[in-house]
Write an enzyme that holds these catalytic residues in place. Structure first.
Site, PDB file in Angstrom:
ATOM      1  N   TRP A 113     -17.385  -2.420  29.390  1.00 24.45           N
ATOM      2  CA  TRP A 113     -17.239  -3.782  30.562  1.00 24.45           C
ATOM      3  C   TRP A 113     -16.517  -3.038  32.547  1.00 24.45           C
ATOM      4  O   TRP A 113     -16.970  -4.070  32.828  1.00 24.45           O
ATOM      5  CB  TRP A 113     -15.978  -4.856  29.480  1.00 24.45           C
ATOM      6  CG  TRP A 113     -16.805  -5.693  28.962  1.00 24.45           C
ATOM      7  CD1 TRP A 113     -16.371  -5.334  27.700  1.00 24.45           C
ATOM      8  CD2 TRP A 113     -18.463  -6.321  28.783  1.00 24.45           C
ATOM      9  NE1 TRP A 113     -17.493  -6.224  26.870  1.00 24.45           N
ATOM     10  CE2 TRP A 113     -18.901  -6.923  27.818  1.00 24.45           C
ATOM     11  CE3 TRP A 113     -18.899  -6.441  30.070  1.00 24.45           C
ATOM     12  CZ2 TRP A 113     -19.224  -7.074  27.494  1.00 24.45           C
ATOM     13  CZ3 TRP A 113     -19.805  -7.587  29.741  1.00 24.45           C
ATOM     14  CH2 TRP A 113     -20.591  -8.013  28.580  1.00 24.45           C
ATOM     15  N   ASP A 187     -10.010  -8.035  33.688  1.00 22.26           N
ATOM     16  CA  ASP A 187     -10.809  -8.956  33.147  1.00 22.26           C
ATOM     17  C   ASP A 187     -10.032  -9.279  31.799  1.00 22.26           C
ATOM     18  O   ASP A 187     -10.047  -8.256  30.954  1.00 22.26           O
ATOM     19  CB  ASP A 187     -12.339  -8.134  33.028  1.00 22.26           C
ATOM     20  CG  ASP A 187     -13.424  -8.412  31.857  1.00 22.26           C
ATOM     21  OD1 ASP A 187     -13.178  -9.983  31.026  1.00 22.26           O
ATOM     22  OD2 ASP A 187     -14.527  -8.184  31.964  1.00 22.26           O
ATOM     23  N   LYS A 211     -15.492 -15.930  24.310  1.00 26.12           N
ATOM     24  CA  LYS A 211     -14.361 -14.947  23.355  1.00 26.12           C
ATOM     25  C   LYS A 211     -13.583 -15.640  22.428  1.00 26.12           C
ATOM     26  O   LYS A 211     -13.634 -16.135  20.769  1.00 26.12           O
ATOM     27  CB  LYS A 211     -14.081 -13.715  23.556  1.00 26.12           C
ATOM     28  CG  LYS A 211     -15.360 -13.083  25.214  1.00 26.12           C
ATOM     29  CD  LYS A 211     -16.103 -12.720  23.931  1.00 26.12           C
ATOM     30  CE  LYS A 211     -17.275 -12.103  24.775  1.00 26.12           C
ATOM     31  NZ  LYS A 211     -17.196 -11.124  25.522  1.00 26.12           N
TER      32      LYS A 211
HETATM   33  C1  LIG Z   1     -17.909 -10.420  27.070  1.00 27.37           C
HETATM   34  C2  LIG Z   1     -17.682 -10.321  28.338  1.00 27.37           C
HETATM   35  C3  LIG Z   1     -17.868 -10.094  29.534  1.00 27.37           C
HETATM   36  C4  LIG Z   1     -19.274 -10.616  29.761  1.00 27.37           C
HETATM   37  O1  LIG Z   1     -19.330 -12.065  29.986  1.00 27.37           O
HETATM   38  P1  LIG Z   1     -20.922 -13.254  30.201  1.00 27.37           P
HETATM   39  O2  LIG Z   1     -19.806 -13.741  29.832  1.00 27.37           O
HETATM   40  O3  LIG Z   1     -21.446 -12.622  28.761  1.00 27.37           O
HETATM   41  O4  LIG Z   1     -20.810 -12.936  31.667  1.00 27.37           O
HETATM   42  C5  LIG Z   1     -17.369  -9.167  30.247  1.00 27.37           C
HETATM   43  N1  LIG Z   1     -16.112  -8.873  30.369  1.00 27.37           N
HETATM   44  C6  LIG Z   1     -15.772  -8.881  28.569  1.00 27.37           C
HETATM   45  C7  LIG Z   1     -14.256  -7.795  28.566  1.00 27.37           C
HETATM   46  C8  LIG Z   1     -16.098  -9.671  27.965  1.00 27.37           C
HETATM   47  O5  LIG Z   1     -15.736  -9.397  26.325  1.00 27.37           O
END
Ligand SMILES: *Cc1c(COP(=O)(O)O)cnc(C)c1O
Length: 375
Positions: A113, A187, A211
């Site tokens: 990521w 993030d 999530k």
């Molecule tokens: C799932 C995830 C993303 C991507 O998110 P989207 O909503 O699919 O764009 C980005 N960063 C992390 C750490 C993730 O777990």
């Protein structure tokens, strides 16, 4: 109704109470006093008093749960984590740039990521790899003292929990102590609301809701006020944090139903005892699973003990030929979506807030039984 345990990495399992409440309110939403309004939430104007109250309640509950200080704005946006990989540099990278120059942005890459974030930010800013754990196949986090931070950087980006590699920062780095006055961008898509946040170290945190917060479609951004107002001229208005903040997340139509669902999840979190209580539960869940892996002869997790993720536990069967049988037996035992991410293979169990300890115990019992049967 009892349902199977769902270990999906995202979109992920939701608290059953929340789904039941949403179902009961689907056709006719009641306000806090129980008064019905004749409309379901997805049928309401986002500017009407009913939805405005739903949105304000979600925002206030989140601020209180996560102890978000007043000088941070909470933005409800769309686009997901991947869109934020572009939206963040478009908003923040120009903050300290010389006229005509691209702003500097530094990245600590600890998995897929953060690697994606760096690549995307390179379209809009002068990116720099401050540290990477690629050499260890993303099984550890480089010590902060070794990071190569640039003095002119606008921000330093980290992914606080690498959802695919199962690597998690236990605390955000203290950039000031490292001699940097850049803003820390986090993030926290797969970590948000699983533990407290030390906001004194954070400039901006973002995450998709799917999530740990609610349905896909909602993206949470928490940003310190002094970072607003520096967007590049190419930044779309709907993704300009200042514009979004000035309009209380209603510059354009926000993802209303997802905000409502996230608000129900925040209420549920409060009923669980808040973030400290949920963190204690998350620690117990992760310990139970890692202990079962570490004491078995069949299963293995390669991540360094000090940065193992509480939320996403990737593990491998030492006998790969058993993978299909493991997954089929798990599904029969009511344990769903355990297949690992395609880029790493093996298995992955995601243990987000809505996964109860009983679900982890059922998984551990299944794993031990499977190992005995195939020893
Ligand atoms: C799932 C995830 C993303 C991507 O998110 P989207 O909503 O699919 O764009 C980005 N960063 C992390 C750490 C993730 O777990």
């Amino acid at each position: 109704m009892t349902r199977p345990y769902n270990f999906s990495a995202g979109p992920a399992t939701m608290p059953q109470e929340v789904l039941e409440q949403a179902a009961s309110e689907m056709l006719d939403w009641p306000d806090a006093s129980g008064k019905r309004c004749g409309m379901g939430v997805m049928e309401m104007s986002h500017r009407g008093k009913e939805f405005m109250s739903i949105c304000a309640h979600a925002e206030n509950t989140l601020r209180s749960l996560l102890a978000i200080p007043e000088h941070f704005k909470i933005l409800f946006m769309q686009g997901g984590g991947l869109a934020e990989n572009a939206i963040v540099p478009m908003n923040l990278s120009g903050r300290r740039a010389q006229p005509g120059q691209r702003g500097q942005t530094d990245f600590v890459v600890t998995g897929s990521w953060s690697q994606k974030s760096l690549l995307e930010a390179s379209k809009y800013s002068d990116t720099h790899l401050a540290a990477s754990s690629q050499a260890s196949a993303f099984t550890d986090i480089p010590a902060a003292a070794t990071w190569d931070l640039r003095p002119g950087a606008s921000y330093v980006h980290i992914c606080s929990n690498e959802t695919i590699h199962g690597v998690e920062f236990q605390t955000p780095p203290d950039l000031k102590a490292l001699g940097s006055d850049a803003a820390l961008v986090v993030d926290f898509s797969s970590q948000v609301a699983s533990r407290p946040v030390d906001w004194s170290r954070v400039g901006l945190a973002f995450g998709g809701a799917q999530k740990n917060l609610g349905p896909a479609g909602l993206t949470l951004v928490v940003v310190r006020e002094d970072l607003l107002g520096h967007a590049l001229s190419i930044c779309p208005s709907a993704f300009n944090y200042q514009t979004v903040a000035n309009n209380g997340s209603m510059y354009n139509t926000p993802p209303t139903y997802a905000i409502y669902m996230a608000g129900l999840v925040f209420d549920w979190l409060q009923r669980q005892g808040g973030i400290a209580a949920i963190e204690a539960r998350n620690i117990a869940k992760a310990q139970a699973l890692y202990h079962a892996i570490d004491t078995s002869g069949l299963y293995v997790n390669h991540v360094n003990a000090d940065c193992r993720s509480r939320m996403n536990v990737p593990f491998f069967l030492r006998v790969e030929a058993l993978n299909e049988a493991f997954l089929a037996g798990a599904a029969d035992a009511g344990l769903l979506q355990l297949k690992g991410h395609k880029s790493v293979g093996g298995m992955r169990a995601s243990l987000y807030n809505a996964m109860p300890l009983a679900g982890v115990q059922a998984l551990v019992a299944y794993m031990q039984d499977f190992e005995r049967r195939h020893a």
